[in-house]
Scaffold this active site. Structure first.
Site, PDB file in Angstrom:
ATOM      1  N   THR A   1      49.987  34.509  33.375  1.00  0.00           N
ATOM      2  CA  THR A   1      49.270  34.379  32.104  1.00  0.00           C
ATOM      3  C   THR A   1      49.753  35.380  31.066  1.00  0.00           C
ATOM      4  O   THR A   1      50.231  36.472  31.414  1.00  0.00           O
ATOM      5  CB  THR A   1      47.757  34.612  32.352  1.00  0.00           C
ATOM      6  OG1 THR A   1      47.110  34.847  31.104  1.00  0.00           O
ATOM      7  CG2 THR A   1      47.488  35.812  33.230  1.00  0.00           C
TER       8      THR A   1
ATOM      9  N   TYR B   1      41.272  40.508  35.118  1.00  0.00           N
ATOM     10  CA  TYR B   1      41.997  39.252  35.363  1.00  0.00           C
ATOM     11  C   TYR B   1      43.498  39.464  35.175  1.00  0.00           C
ATOM     12  O   TYR B   1      44.314  39.101  36.031  1.00  0.00           O
ATOM     13  CB  TYR B   1      41.468  38.182  34.406  1.00  0.00           C
ATOM     14  CG  TYR B   1      42.307  36.938  34.330  1.00  0.00           C
ATOM     15  CD1 TYR B   1      42.352  36.036  35.391  1.00  0.00           C
ATOM     16  CD2 TYR B   1      43.060  36.649  33.195  1.00  0.00           C
ATOM     17  CE1 TYR B   1      43.130  34.881  35.306  1.00  0.00           C
ATOM     18  CE2 TYR B   1      43.828  35.504  33.100  1.00  0.00           C
ATOM     19  CZ  TYR B   1      43.874  34.622  34.157  1.00  0.00           C
ATOM     20  OH  TYR B   1      44.641  33.490  34.075  1.00  0.00           O
TER      21      TYR B   1
HETATM   22  N1  LIG Z   1      43.462  27.592  31.676  1.00  0.00           N
HETATM   23  C1  LIG Z   1      44.280  28.447  31.061  1.00  0.00           C
HETATM   24  O1  LIG Z   1      44.329  28.525  29.818  1.00  0.00           O
HETATM   25  C2  LIG Z   1      45.182  29.340  31.866  1.00  0.00           C
HETATM   26  C3  LIG Z   1      46.044  30.214  31.185  1.00  0.00           C
HETATM   27  C4  LIG Z   1      46.893  31.029  31.922  1.00  0.00           C
HETATM   28  C5  LIG Z   1      46.888  30.963  33.305  1.00  0.00           C
HETATM   29  N2  LIG Z   1      46.032  30.138  33.937  1.00  0.00           N
HETATM   30  C6  LIG Z   1      46.050  30.107  35.401  1.00  0.00           C
HETATM   31  O2  LIG Z   1      46.228  28.757  35.827  1.00  0.00           O
HETATM   32  C7  LIG Z   1      45.552  28.544  37.067  1.00  0.00           C
HETATM   33  C8  LIG Z   1      44.638  27.352  36.941  1.00  0.00           C
HETATM   34  O3  LIG Z   1      43.693  27.586  35.915  1.00  0.00           O
HETATM   35  P1  LIG Z   1      42.625  26.478  35.514  1.00  0.00           P
HETATM   36  O4  LIG Z   1      42.271  26.715  34.098  1.00  0.00           O
HETATM   37  O5  LIG Z   1      43.113  25.159  35.962  1.00  0.00           O
HETATM   38  O6  LIG Z   1      41.385  26.933  36.396  1.00  0.00           O
HETATM   39  P2  LIG Z   1      40.403  26.045  37.302  1.00  0.00           P
HETATM   40  O7  LIG Z   1      39.257  26.947  37.613  1.00  0.00           O
HETATM   41  O8  LIG Z   1      40.121  24.748  36.650  1.00  0.00           O
HETATM   42  O9  LIG Z   1      41.268  25.767  38.603  1.00  0.00           O
HETATM   43  C9  LIG Z   1      41.347  26.682  39.683  1.00  0.00           C
HETATM   44  C10 LIG Z   1      41.292  25.879  40.976  1.00  0.00           C
HETATM   45  O10 LIG Z   1      41.429  26.771  42.083  1.00  0.00           O
HETATM   46  C11 LIG Z   1      40.403  26.483  43.054  1.00  0.00           C
HETATM   47  N3  LIG Z   1      40.119  27.738  43.755  1.00  0.00           N
HETATM   48  C12 LIG Z   1      39.568  28.863  43.244  1.00  0.00           C
HETATM   49  N4  LIG Z   1      39.461  29.806  44.206  1.00  0.00           N
HETATM   50  C13 LIG Z   1      39.967  29.259  45.346  1.00  0.00           C
HETATM   51  C14 LIG Z   1      40.128  29.737  46.680  1.00  0.00           C
HETATM   52  N5  LIG Z   1      39.732  30.967  47.033  1.00  0.00           N
HETATM   53  N6  LIG Z   1      40.698  28.915  47.595  1.00  0.00           N
HETATM   54  C15 LIG Z   1      41.087  27.658  47.241  1.00  0.00           C
HETATM   55  N7  LIG Z   1      40.948  27.147  46.010  1.00  0.00           N
HETATM   56  C16 LIG Z   1      40.390  27.939  45.056  1.00  0.00           C
HETATM   57  C17 LIG Z   1      39.240  25.968  42.228  1.00  0.00           C
HETATM   58  O11 LIG Z   1      38.319  25.188  42.974  1.00  0.00           O
HETATM   59  C18 LIG Z   1      39.964  25.152  41.159  1.00  0.00           C
HETATM   60  O12 LIG Z   1      40.183  23.818  41.592  1.00  0.00           O
HETATM   61  C19 LIG Z   1      44.836  29.846  37.382  1.00  0.00           C
HETATM   62  O13 LIG Z   1      45.624  30.579  38.287  1.00  0.00           O
HETATM   63  C20 LIG Z   1      44.762  30.553  36.043  1.00  0.00           C
HETATM   64  O14 LIG Z   1      44.718  31.945  36.198  1.00  0.00           O
HETATM   65  C21 LIG Z   1      45.176  29.304  33.262  1.00  0.00           C
HETATM   66  O1  LIG Z   2      32.684  29.729  23.304  1.00  0.00           O
HETATM   67  C1  LIG Z   2      33.693  30.410  23.020  1.00  0.00           C
HETATM   68  C2  LIG Z   2      34.818  30.495  23.882  1.00  0.00           C
HETATM   69  C3  LIG Z   2      35.869  31.280  23.505  1.00  0.00           C
HETATM   70  N1  LIG Z   2      35.868  31.951  22.318  1.00  0.00           N
HETATM   71  C4  LIG Z   2      37.022  32.752  21.902  1.00  0.00           C
HETATM   72  O2  LIG Z   2      38.114  31.877  21.731  1.00  0.00           O
HETATM   73  C5  LIG Z   2      39.331  32.530  22.122  1.00  0.00           C
HETATM   74  C6  LIG Z   2      39.984  31.741  23.220  1.00  0.00           C
HETATM   75  O3  LIG Z   2      39.144  31.852  24.366  1.00  0.00           O
HETATM   76  P1  LIG Z   2      39.329  30.998  25.701  1.00  0.00           P
HETATM   77  O4  LIG Z   2      38.261  31.444  26.657  1.00  0.00           O
HETATM   78  O5  LIG Z   2      39.421  29.562  25.357  1.00  0.00           O
HETATM   79  O6  LIG Z   2      40.749  31.448  26.220  1.00  0.00           O
HETATM   80  P2  LIG Z   2      41.263  32.905  26.585  1.00  0.00           P
HETATM   81  O7  LIG Z   2      42.270  33.242  25.535  1.00  0.00           O
HETATM   82  O8  LIG Z   2      40.210  33.899  26.789  1.00  0.00           O
HETATM   83  O9  LIG Z   2      41.789  32.673  28.068  1.00  0.00           O
HETATM   84  C7  LIG Z   2      42.796  31.748  28.450  1.00  0.00           C
HETATM   85  O10 LIG Z   2      44.021  32.332  28.330  1.00  0.00           O
HETATM   86  C8  LIG Z   2      44.078  33.553  28.982  1.00  0.00           C
HETATM   87  C9  LIG Z   2      45.327  34.183  28.587  1.00  0.00           C
HETATM   88  O11 LIG Z   2      45.035  34.917  27.435  1.00  0.00           O
HETATM   89  C10 LIG Z   2      43.875  33.408  30.475  1.00  0.00           C
HETATM   90  O12 LIG Z   2      45.028  33.125  31.179  1.00  0.00           O
HETATM   91  C11 LIG Z   2      42.757  32.493  30.819  1.00  0.00           C
HETATM   92  O13 LIG Z   2      42.922  32.001  32.122  1.00  0.00           O
HETATM   93  C12 LIG Z   2      42.635  31.358  29.906  1.00  0.00           C
HETATM   94  O14 LIG Z   2      41.357  30.840  30.089  1.00  0.00           O
HETATM   95  C13 LIG Z   2      38.908  33.954  22.548  1.00  0.00           C
HETATM   96  O15 LIG Z   2      39.032  34.793  21.462  1.00  0.00           O
HETATM   97  C14 LIG Z   2      37.440  33.796  22.909  1.00  0.00           C
HETATM   98  O16 LIG Z   2      36.678  34.972  22.778  1.00  0.00           O
HETATM   99  C15 LIG Z   2      34.777  31.861  21.453  1.00  0.00           C
HETATM  100  O17 LIG Z   2      34.774  32.460  20.385  1.00  0.00           O
HETATM  101  N2  LIG Z   2      33.719  31.089  21.830  1.00  0.00           N
END
Ligand SMILES: NC(=O)c1ccc[n+]([C@@H]2O[C@H](COP(=O)([O-])OP(=O)(O)OC[C@H]3O[C@@H](n4cnc5c(N)ncnc54)[C@H](O)[C@@H]3O)[C@@H](O)[C@H]2O)c1
Ligand SMILES: O=c1ccn([C@@H]2O[C@H](COP(=O)(O)OP(=O)(O)O[C@H]3O[C@H](CO)[C@H](O)[C@H](O)[C@H]3O)[C@@H](O)[C@H]2O)c(=O)[nH]1
Length: 331
Positions: free
Chosen positions: A120, A144
């Site tokens: 991330t 995180y």
């Molecule tokens: N969503 C984003 O913007 C974002 C940004 C950067 C990195 N990531 C990374 O991408 C990955 C996926 O994120 P996401 O947004 O899809 O999250 P998500 O919560 O939707 O998916 C995570 C999945 O992992 C499973 N999981 C959690 N703990 C587990 C465990 N102990 N054993 C087995 N399964 C487990 C959950 O059930 C879920 O299906 C994560 O590693 C997150 O850190 C996400």
């Molecule tokens: O209801 C909300 C939700 C979010 N935010 C703001 O919107 C921005 C984006 O927030 P998100 O929660 O959508 O995303 P993040 O940037 O916090 O996090 C995402 O990107 C991260 C990398 O910065 C991580 O990898 C994480 O897993 C992924 O969820 C942040 O400033 C947050 O404070 C609000 O103002 N209101």
């Protein structure tokens, strides 16, 4: 019936993982999802088998690997909420660090030598310059981010000792939903901005903007939103690259375009034709002001260019998915 190449996908029932599974299957690769369904959904596992289990259960992982003989692992399973990680760091270290150690040990014991890891932009902390290149100092400002950076370090050490090659993909903000509307983002509670803004539109209850006094043009946080289907195509390219013998690498996945929270609200109003009820709240601890990717390395190494990540497509696909979920609840 084509011969699919099997891969193990931890967290394949989650938001990003399920979109990647769809893209893998479309590209001749069979995803074996391993997931404890803590934040994921079995209904999102549509392109291969689901094994329910915790990544901390090394023996179970080893038996799944022996049964399906995957040639690589794509590792999504994690706890991934920045705000939550500030108050519950133990859960983040337990799942993201200890859980990943258990997975890497299972790979080492069973001879799986390639892994694609979901890292991330949160590993960069407060970067000195934007857009952020991969060689910038990584100094996270929340637990995180610390856990993800620790895993990046573990991967280097496991390569030196056990020749496990890795593709570290540092995504910026995953957003949007499958353009065919089969899967999308579905968290409860939902921490992410865009789904919360869409809920505010349909429920007519205000979304809280976490701070409007940041050093950004309109005072709200700026992020780089990349469509989840574009992330999916990057994963297919990354696993193919490792399978064809590439060296380990890390790269950013984003769009090089910074968007403020207020700009998200404006685009949501344009796409939905409705106003967004909102209120300004305090800053969310652990949030940097601005995170925007430089993506030259992903283009060069993976030949990857996002093609669904314009803001309108992101919001339109997320809105279609949101309405589908709402109609399901109403039925
Ligand atoms: N969503 C984003 O913007 C974002 C940004 C950067 C990195 N990531 C990374 O991408 C990955 C996926 O994120 P996401 O947004 O899809 O999250 P998500 O919560 O939707 O998916 C995570 C999945 O992992 C499973 N999981 C959690 N703990 C587990 C465990 N102990 N054993 C087995 N399964 C487990 C959950 O059930 C879920 O299906 C994560 O590693 C997150 O850190 C996400
Ligand atoms: O209801 C909300 C939700 C979010 N935010 C703001 O919107 C921005 C984006 O927030 P998100 O929660 O959508 O995303 P993040 O940037 O916090 O996090 C995402 O990107 C991260 C990398 O910065 C991580 O990898 C994480 O897993 C992924 O969820 C942040 O400033 C947050 O404070 C609000 O103002 N209101």
């Amino acid at each position: 019936m084509p011969d699919y190449i099997p891969v193990l996908v931890t967290g394949g029932a989650g938001y990003v993982g399920s979109h990647v599974c769809k893209a893998l299957k479309g590209n001749g690769i069979l995803p074996i999802t391993y997931d404890d369904l803590s934040t994921g959904h079995k209904e999102a596992v549509l392109w291969g088998p689901l094994v329910c289990g915790d990544i901390a259960d090394r023996q179970k992982l080893e038996s799944v690997i022996r049964e399906y003989a995957p040639v690589a692992v794509l590792h999504f399973a994690a706890r991934a909420y920045i705000g939550e990680s500030m108050g519950k760091p133990a859960e983040y270290y337990r799942t993201n660090v200890a859980g990943t150690l258990s997975l890497l040990e299972a790979m080492e014991h069973t001879g799986v030598k390639r892994i694609v890891f979901s890292s991330t932009c949160a590993t960069y902390g407060i970067p000195e310059t934007q857009p952020i290149t991969e060689d910038q100092i990584q100094k996270p400002i929340n637990p995180y981010g610390h856990t993800k950076l620790t895993v990046e370090q573990m991967l280097q050490d496991f390569e030196s000792a056990y020749s496990i090659k890795s593709a570290i993909l540092r995504y910026f903000n995953a957003a949007g939903a499958d353009p065919e509307c089969e899967i999308g983002e579905d968290h409860d509670p939902e921490p992410h901005l865009i789904p919360n803004v869409l809920s505010a539109v349909s429920n007519r209850s205000p979304v809280v903007i976490h701070g409007d006094d940041y050093p950004t043009p309109d005072g709200t946080c700026v992020r780089d939103y990349v469509h989840v289907s574009d992330l999916a195509s990057a994963h297919v390219a990354a696993v193919r690259s490792l399978l064809s013998g590439a060296d380990s690498f890390s790269c950013n996945l984003g769009t090089e375009r910074g968007v403020s929270i207020r700009e998200i609200l404006t685009t949501v109003e344009e796409v939905t034709g409705r106003s967004v009820p909102h209120q300004i709240g305090p800053r969310r601890p652990g949030d940097p002001a601005t995170l925007v990717a430089n993506t030259a390395r992903a283009k060069e190494l993976l030949g990857w260019t996002p093609c669904h990540s314009d803001l309108e497509t992101i919001i339109k696909t997320a809105w279609s998915w949101h309405r589908r979920q709402q109609n399901k609840c109403a039925a």
